[in-house]
Write an enzyme that holds these catalytic residues in place. Structure first.
Site, PDB file in Angstrom:
ATOM      1  N   TYR A 296       0.831  -1.202   0.000  1.00 33.43           N
ATOM      2  CA  TYR A 296       0.000   0.000   0.000  1.00 33.43           C
ATOM      3  C   TYR A 296       0.868   1.256   0.000  1.00 33.43           C
ATOM      4  O   TYR A 296       1.922   1.289   0.616  1.00 33.43           O
ATOM      5  CB  TYR A 296      -0.911   0.010   1.235  1.00 33.43           C
ATOM      6  CG  TYR A 296      -1.797  -1.214   1.355  1.00 33.43           C
ATOM      7  CD1 TYR A 296      -2.063  -2.020   0.249  1.00 33.43           C
ATOM      8  CD2 TYR A 296      -2.369  -1.572   2.566  1.00 33.43           C
ATOM      9  CE1 TYR A 296      -2.868  -3.131   0.352  1.00 33.43           C
ATOM     10  CE2 TYR A 296      -3.188  -2.693   2.682  1.00 33.43           C
ATOM     11  CZ  TYR A 296      -3.424  -3.472   1.571  1.00 33.43           C
ATOM     12  OH  TYR A 296      -4.218  -4.568   1.684  1.00 33.43           O
ATOM     13  N   GLU A 368     -18.529  -1.074  22.576  1.00 30.50           N
ATOM     14  CA  GLU A 368     -19.572  -0.811  21.574  1.00 30.50           C
ATOM     15  C   GLU A 368     -20.222   0.569  21.731  1.00 30.50           C
ATOM     16  O   GLU A 368     -20.948   1.018  20.845  1.00 30.50           O
ATOM     17  CB  GLU A 368     -20.625  -1.923  21.622  1.00 30.50           C
ATOM     18  CG  GLU A 368     -20.062  -3.256  21.087  1.00 30.50           C
ATOM     19  CD  GLU A 368     -21.013  -4.430  21.290  1.00 30.50           C
ATOM     20  OE1 GLU A 368     -21.713  -4.449  22.321  1.00 30.50           O
ATOM     21  OE2 GLU A 368     -21.038  -5.332  20.426  1.00 30.50           O
TER      22      GLU A 368
END
Ligand SMILES: [Zn+2]
Ligand SMILES: [Zn+2]
Length: 393
Positions: A296, A368
């Protein structure tokens, strides 16, 4: 407008999506169930859907006309056996969402729902880019972002944004920097060839382990003696293999490693210097073969788009919790997107208490509570960019 109220309202759904995806992880370019879930969910919001973009990617299009804002989430998991004892633990043996791409996918679905329901959404288009395979490259050396771009996923896009969850930054913190934030990551493989023989008579052959010693010094000297000290760069050797017995000099040494840099110039220089480091074996009678696999490119955050994310994040978590971190030598294939159109990526803290649950580890997990924050930051940034770019052509 503060879209945190909107993402808070769908928090249960964000968590449910994330847990469903977590339980059913799929490796790069195998995200079939994930892509179906994404496509069906987008359609249920009345969003136009295009599937099989970049192999297993999905694009959702909301609105029409200029400007066009792309929001990208990656969907792939890793070949890791989950060690967490949670009710939503991976049901796929040896496969785990250990980087948080389940959370990214869930958050982008949340953004799609919130923006599709937003009565005063500014004019323009939001393109939801659900990308496959961030973690690896296929046989042609291409990862999900490159495949999506080849399939015209960014055609007409004025700005592209993304986030990455950060399991080692506190929930409520958003990190957004300008300029280079992730490195170019290339790999190398090499063979140093000498001439094997009896360990008691090294002068009769050419010991490749002796040559290796010189090459290692030359490689580790590149960063300190050949690269501008103000420029980040690193070459690390990851493996060395040679030899079978204590009294036998082998014929060859095999080694590999990683090459990281933040700019195209330093990247090219590292490749050249690495070649020189190996070439020192030739005047000594040895030989070498060096192969560099380009990975990348560096990930560059456009300052204007990063500024829009910073302002949006300020509205969601507060300016004092919107911070700069600087760059890291990690890599991200979102870099291909920000090389194609202006873009920026932010990081959203999601640490569970003071737990250390590193990305790519079998105990990776996230708080979360960060899902609604990340979704709100993306949605708010998209709305800002729609307004900001409306005046430009
Ligand atoms: Zn990862
Ligand atoms: Zn990741």
């Amino acid at each position: 407008m503060n879209l945190l109220e909107h993402t808070q309202r769908i928090e249960e759904q964000l968590i449910a999506w994330r847990r469903d995806l977590h339980q059913h992880p799929e490796l790069g370019f195998e995200e079939v169930r994930t892509a179906t879930l994404v496509a069906d969910t987008l359609r249920s919001f009345g969003i136009a859907v295009q599937t099989q973009v970049g192999k297993t990617g999905v694009i959702g299009t909301l609105g029409a006309g200029h400007p066009v804002i792309g929001i990208r989430a990656d969907m792939d998991a890793l070949p890791i056996q989950e060690a967490n004892d949670v009710p939503y633990a991976s049901a796929a043996p040896g496969v785990m969402h250990a980087c948080g791409h389940d959370a990214h996918t869930a958050m982008l679905l949340g953004v799609a729902r919130v923006l599709s329901e937003l009565p005063d959404r500014p004019p323009g288009t939001v393109r939801f880019l659900f990308q496959p395979c961030e973690e690896k490259q296929d046989a042609d050396g291409l990862s999900g972002a490159s495949r999506m771009i080849s399939d015209h996923a960014l055609a007409g896009v004025d700005a592209v944004i993304a986030l990455h969850i950060a399991s080692e930054a506190p929930t409520g913190i958003v990190i957004i920097d300008d300029g280079p934030i992730h490195a170019a990551a290339d790999a190398f493989e090499a063979v140093i060839t000498g001439k094997g023989g009896h360990g008691a008579y090294p002068h009769q052959g050419l010991d490749p382990i002796y040559l290796l010693g010189l090459v290692i010094q030359a490689i580790y000297g590149i960063r300190s003696r050949r690269i501008d000290p103000t420029q980040p760069a690193v070459i690390s050797i990851g493996s060395i293999h040679t030899g079978t017995a204590s009294n036998v000099i082998p014929d060859e040494v095999r080694l590999n490693g990683t090459i990281r840099s933040l700019s195209d110039d330093i990247r090219a220089q590292l490749h050249t210097e690495l070649e020189h480091a190996f070439a020192i074996v030739r005047p000594l009678g040895g030989d070498y073969q060096l192969t560099i696999q380009r990975g990348y490119p560096p990930l560059h955050n456009d300052a204007t788009i990063a500024g829009a994310i910073r302002a949006a994040s300020g509205e969601i978590v507060g300016a004092e919790r919107t911070i700069r971190y600087g760059f890291s030598m990690g890599a991200e294939d979102f870099a291909y997107m920000t090389r194609t159109v202006p873009g920026a990526m932010c990081f959203v803290g999601a640490q569970i208490g003071s737990d250390m649950r590193p990305h790519h580890s079998p105990i990776f997990n996230i708080d979360e509570n960060a899902l609604k924050i990340g979704a709100a930051v993306l949605a708010q940034s998209a709305v800002r960019l729609l307004t900001q770019l409306a005046g430009q052509s």
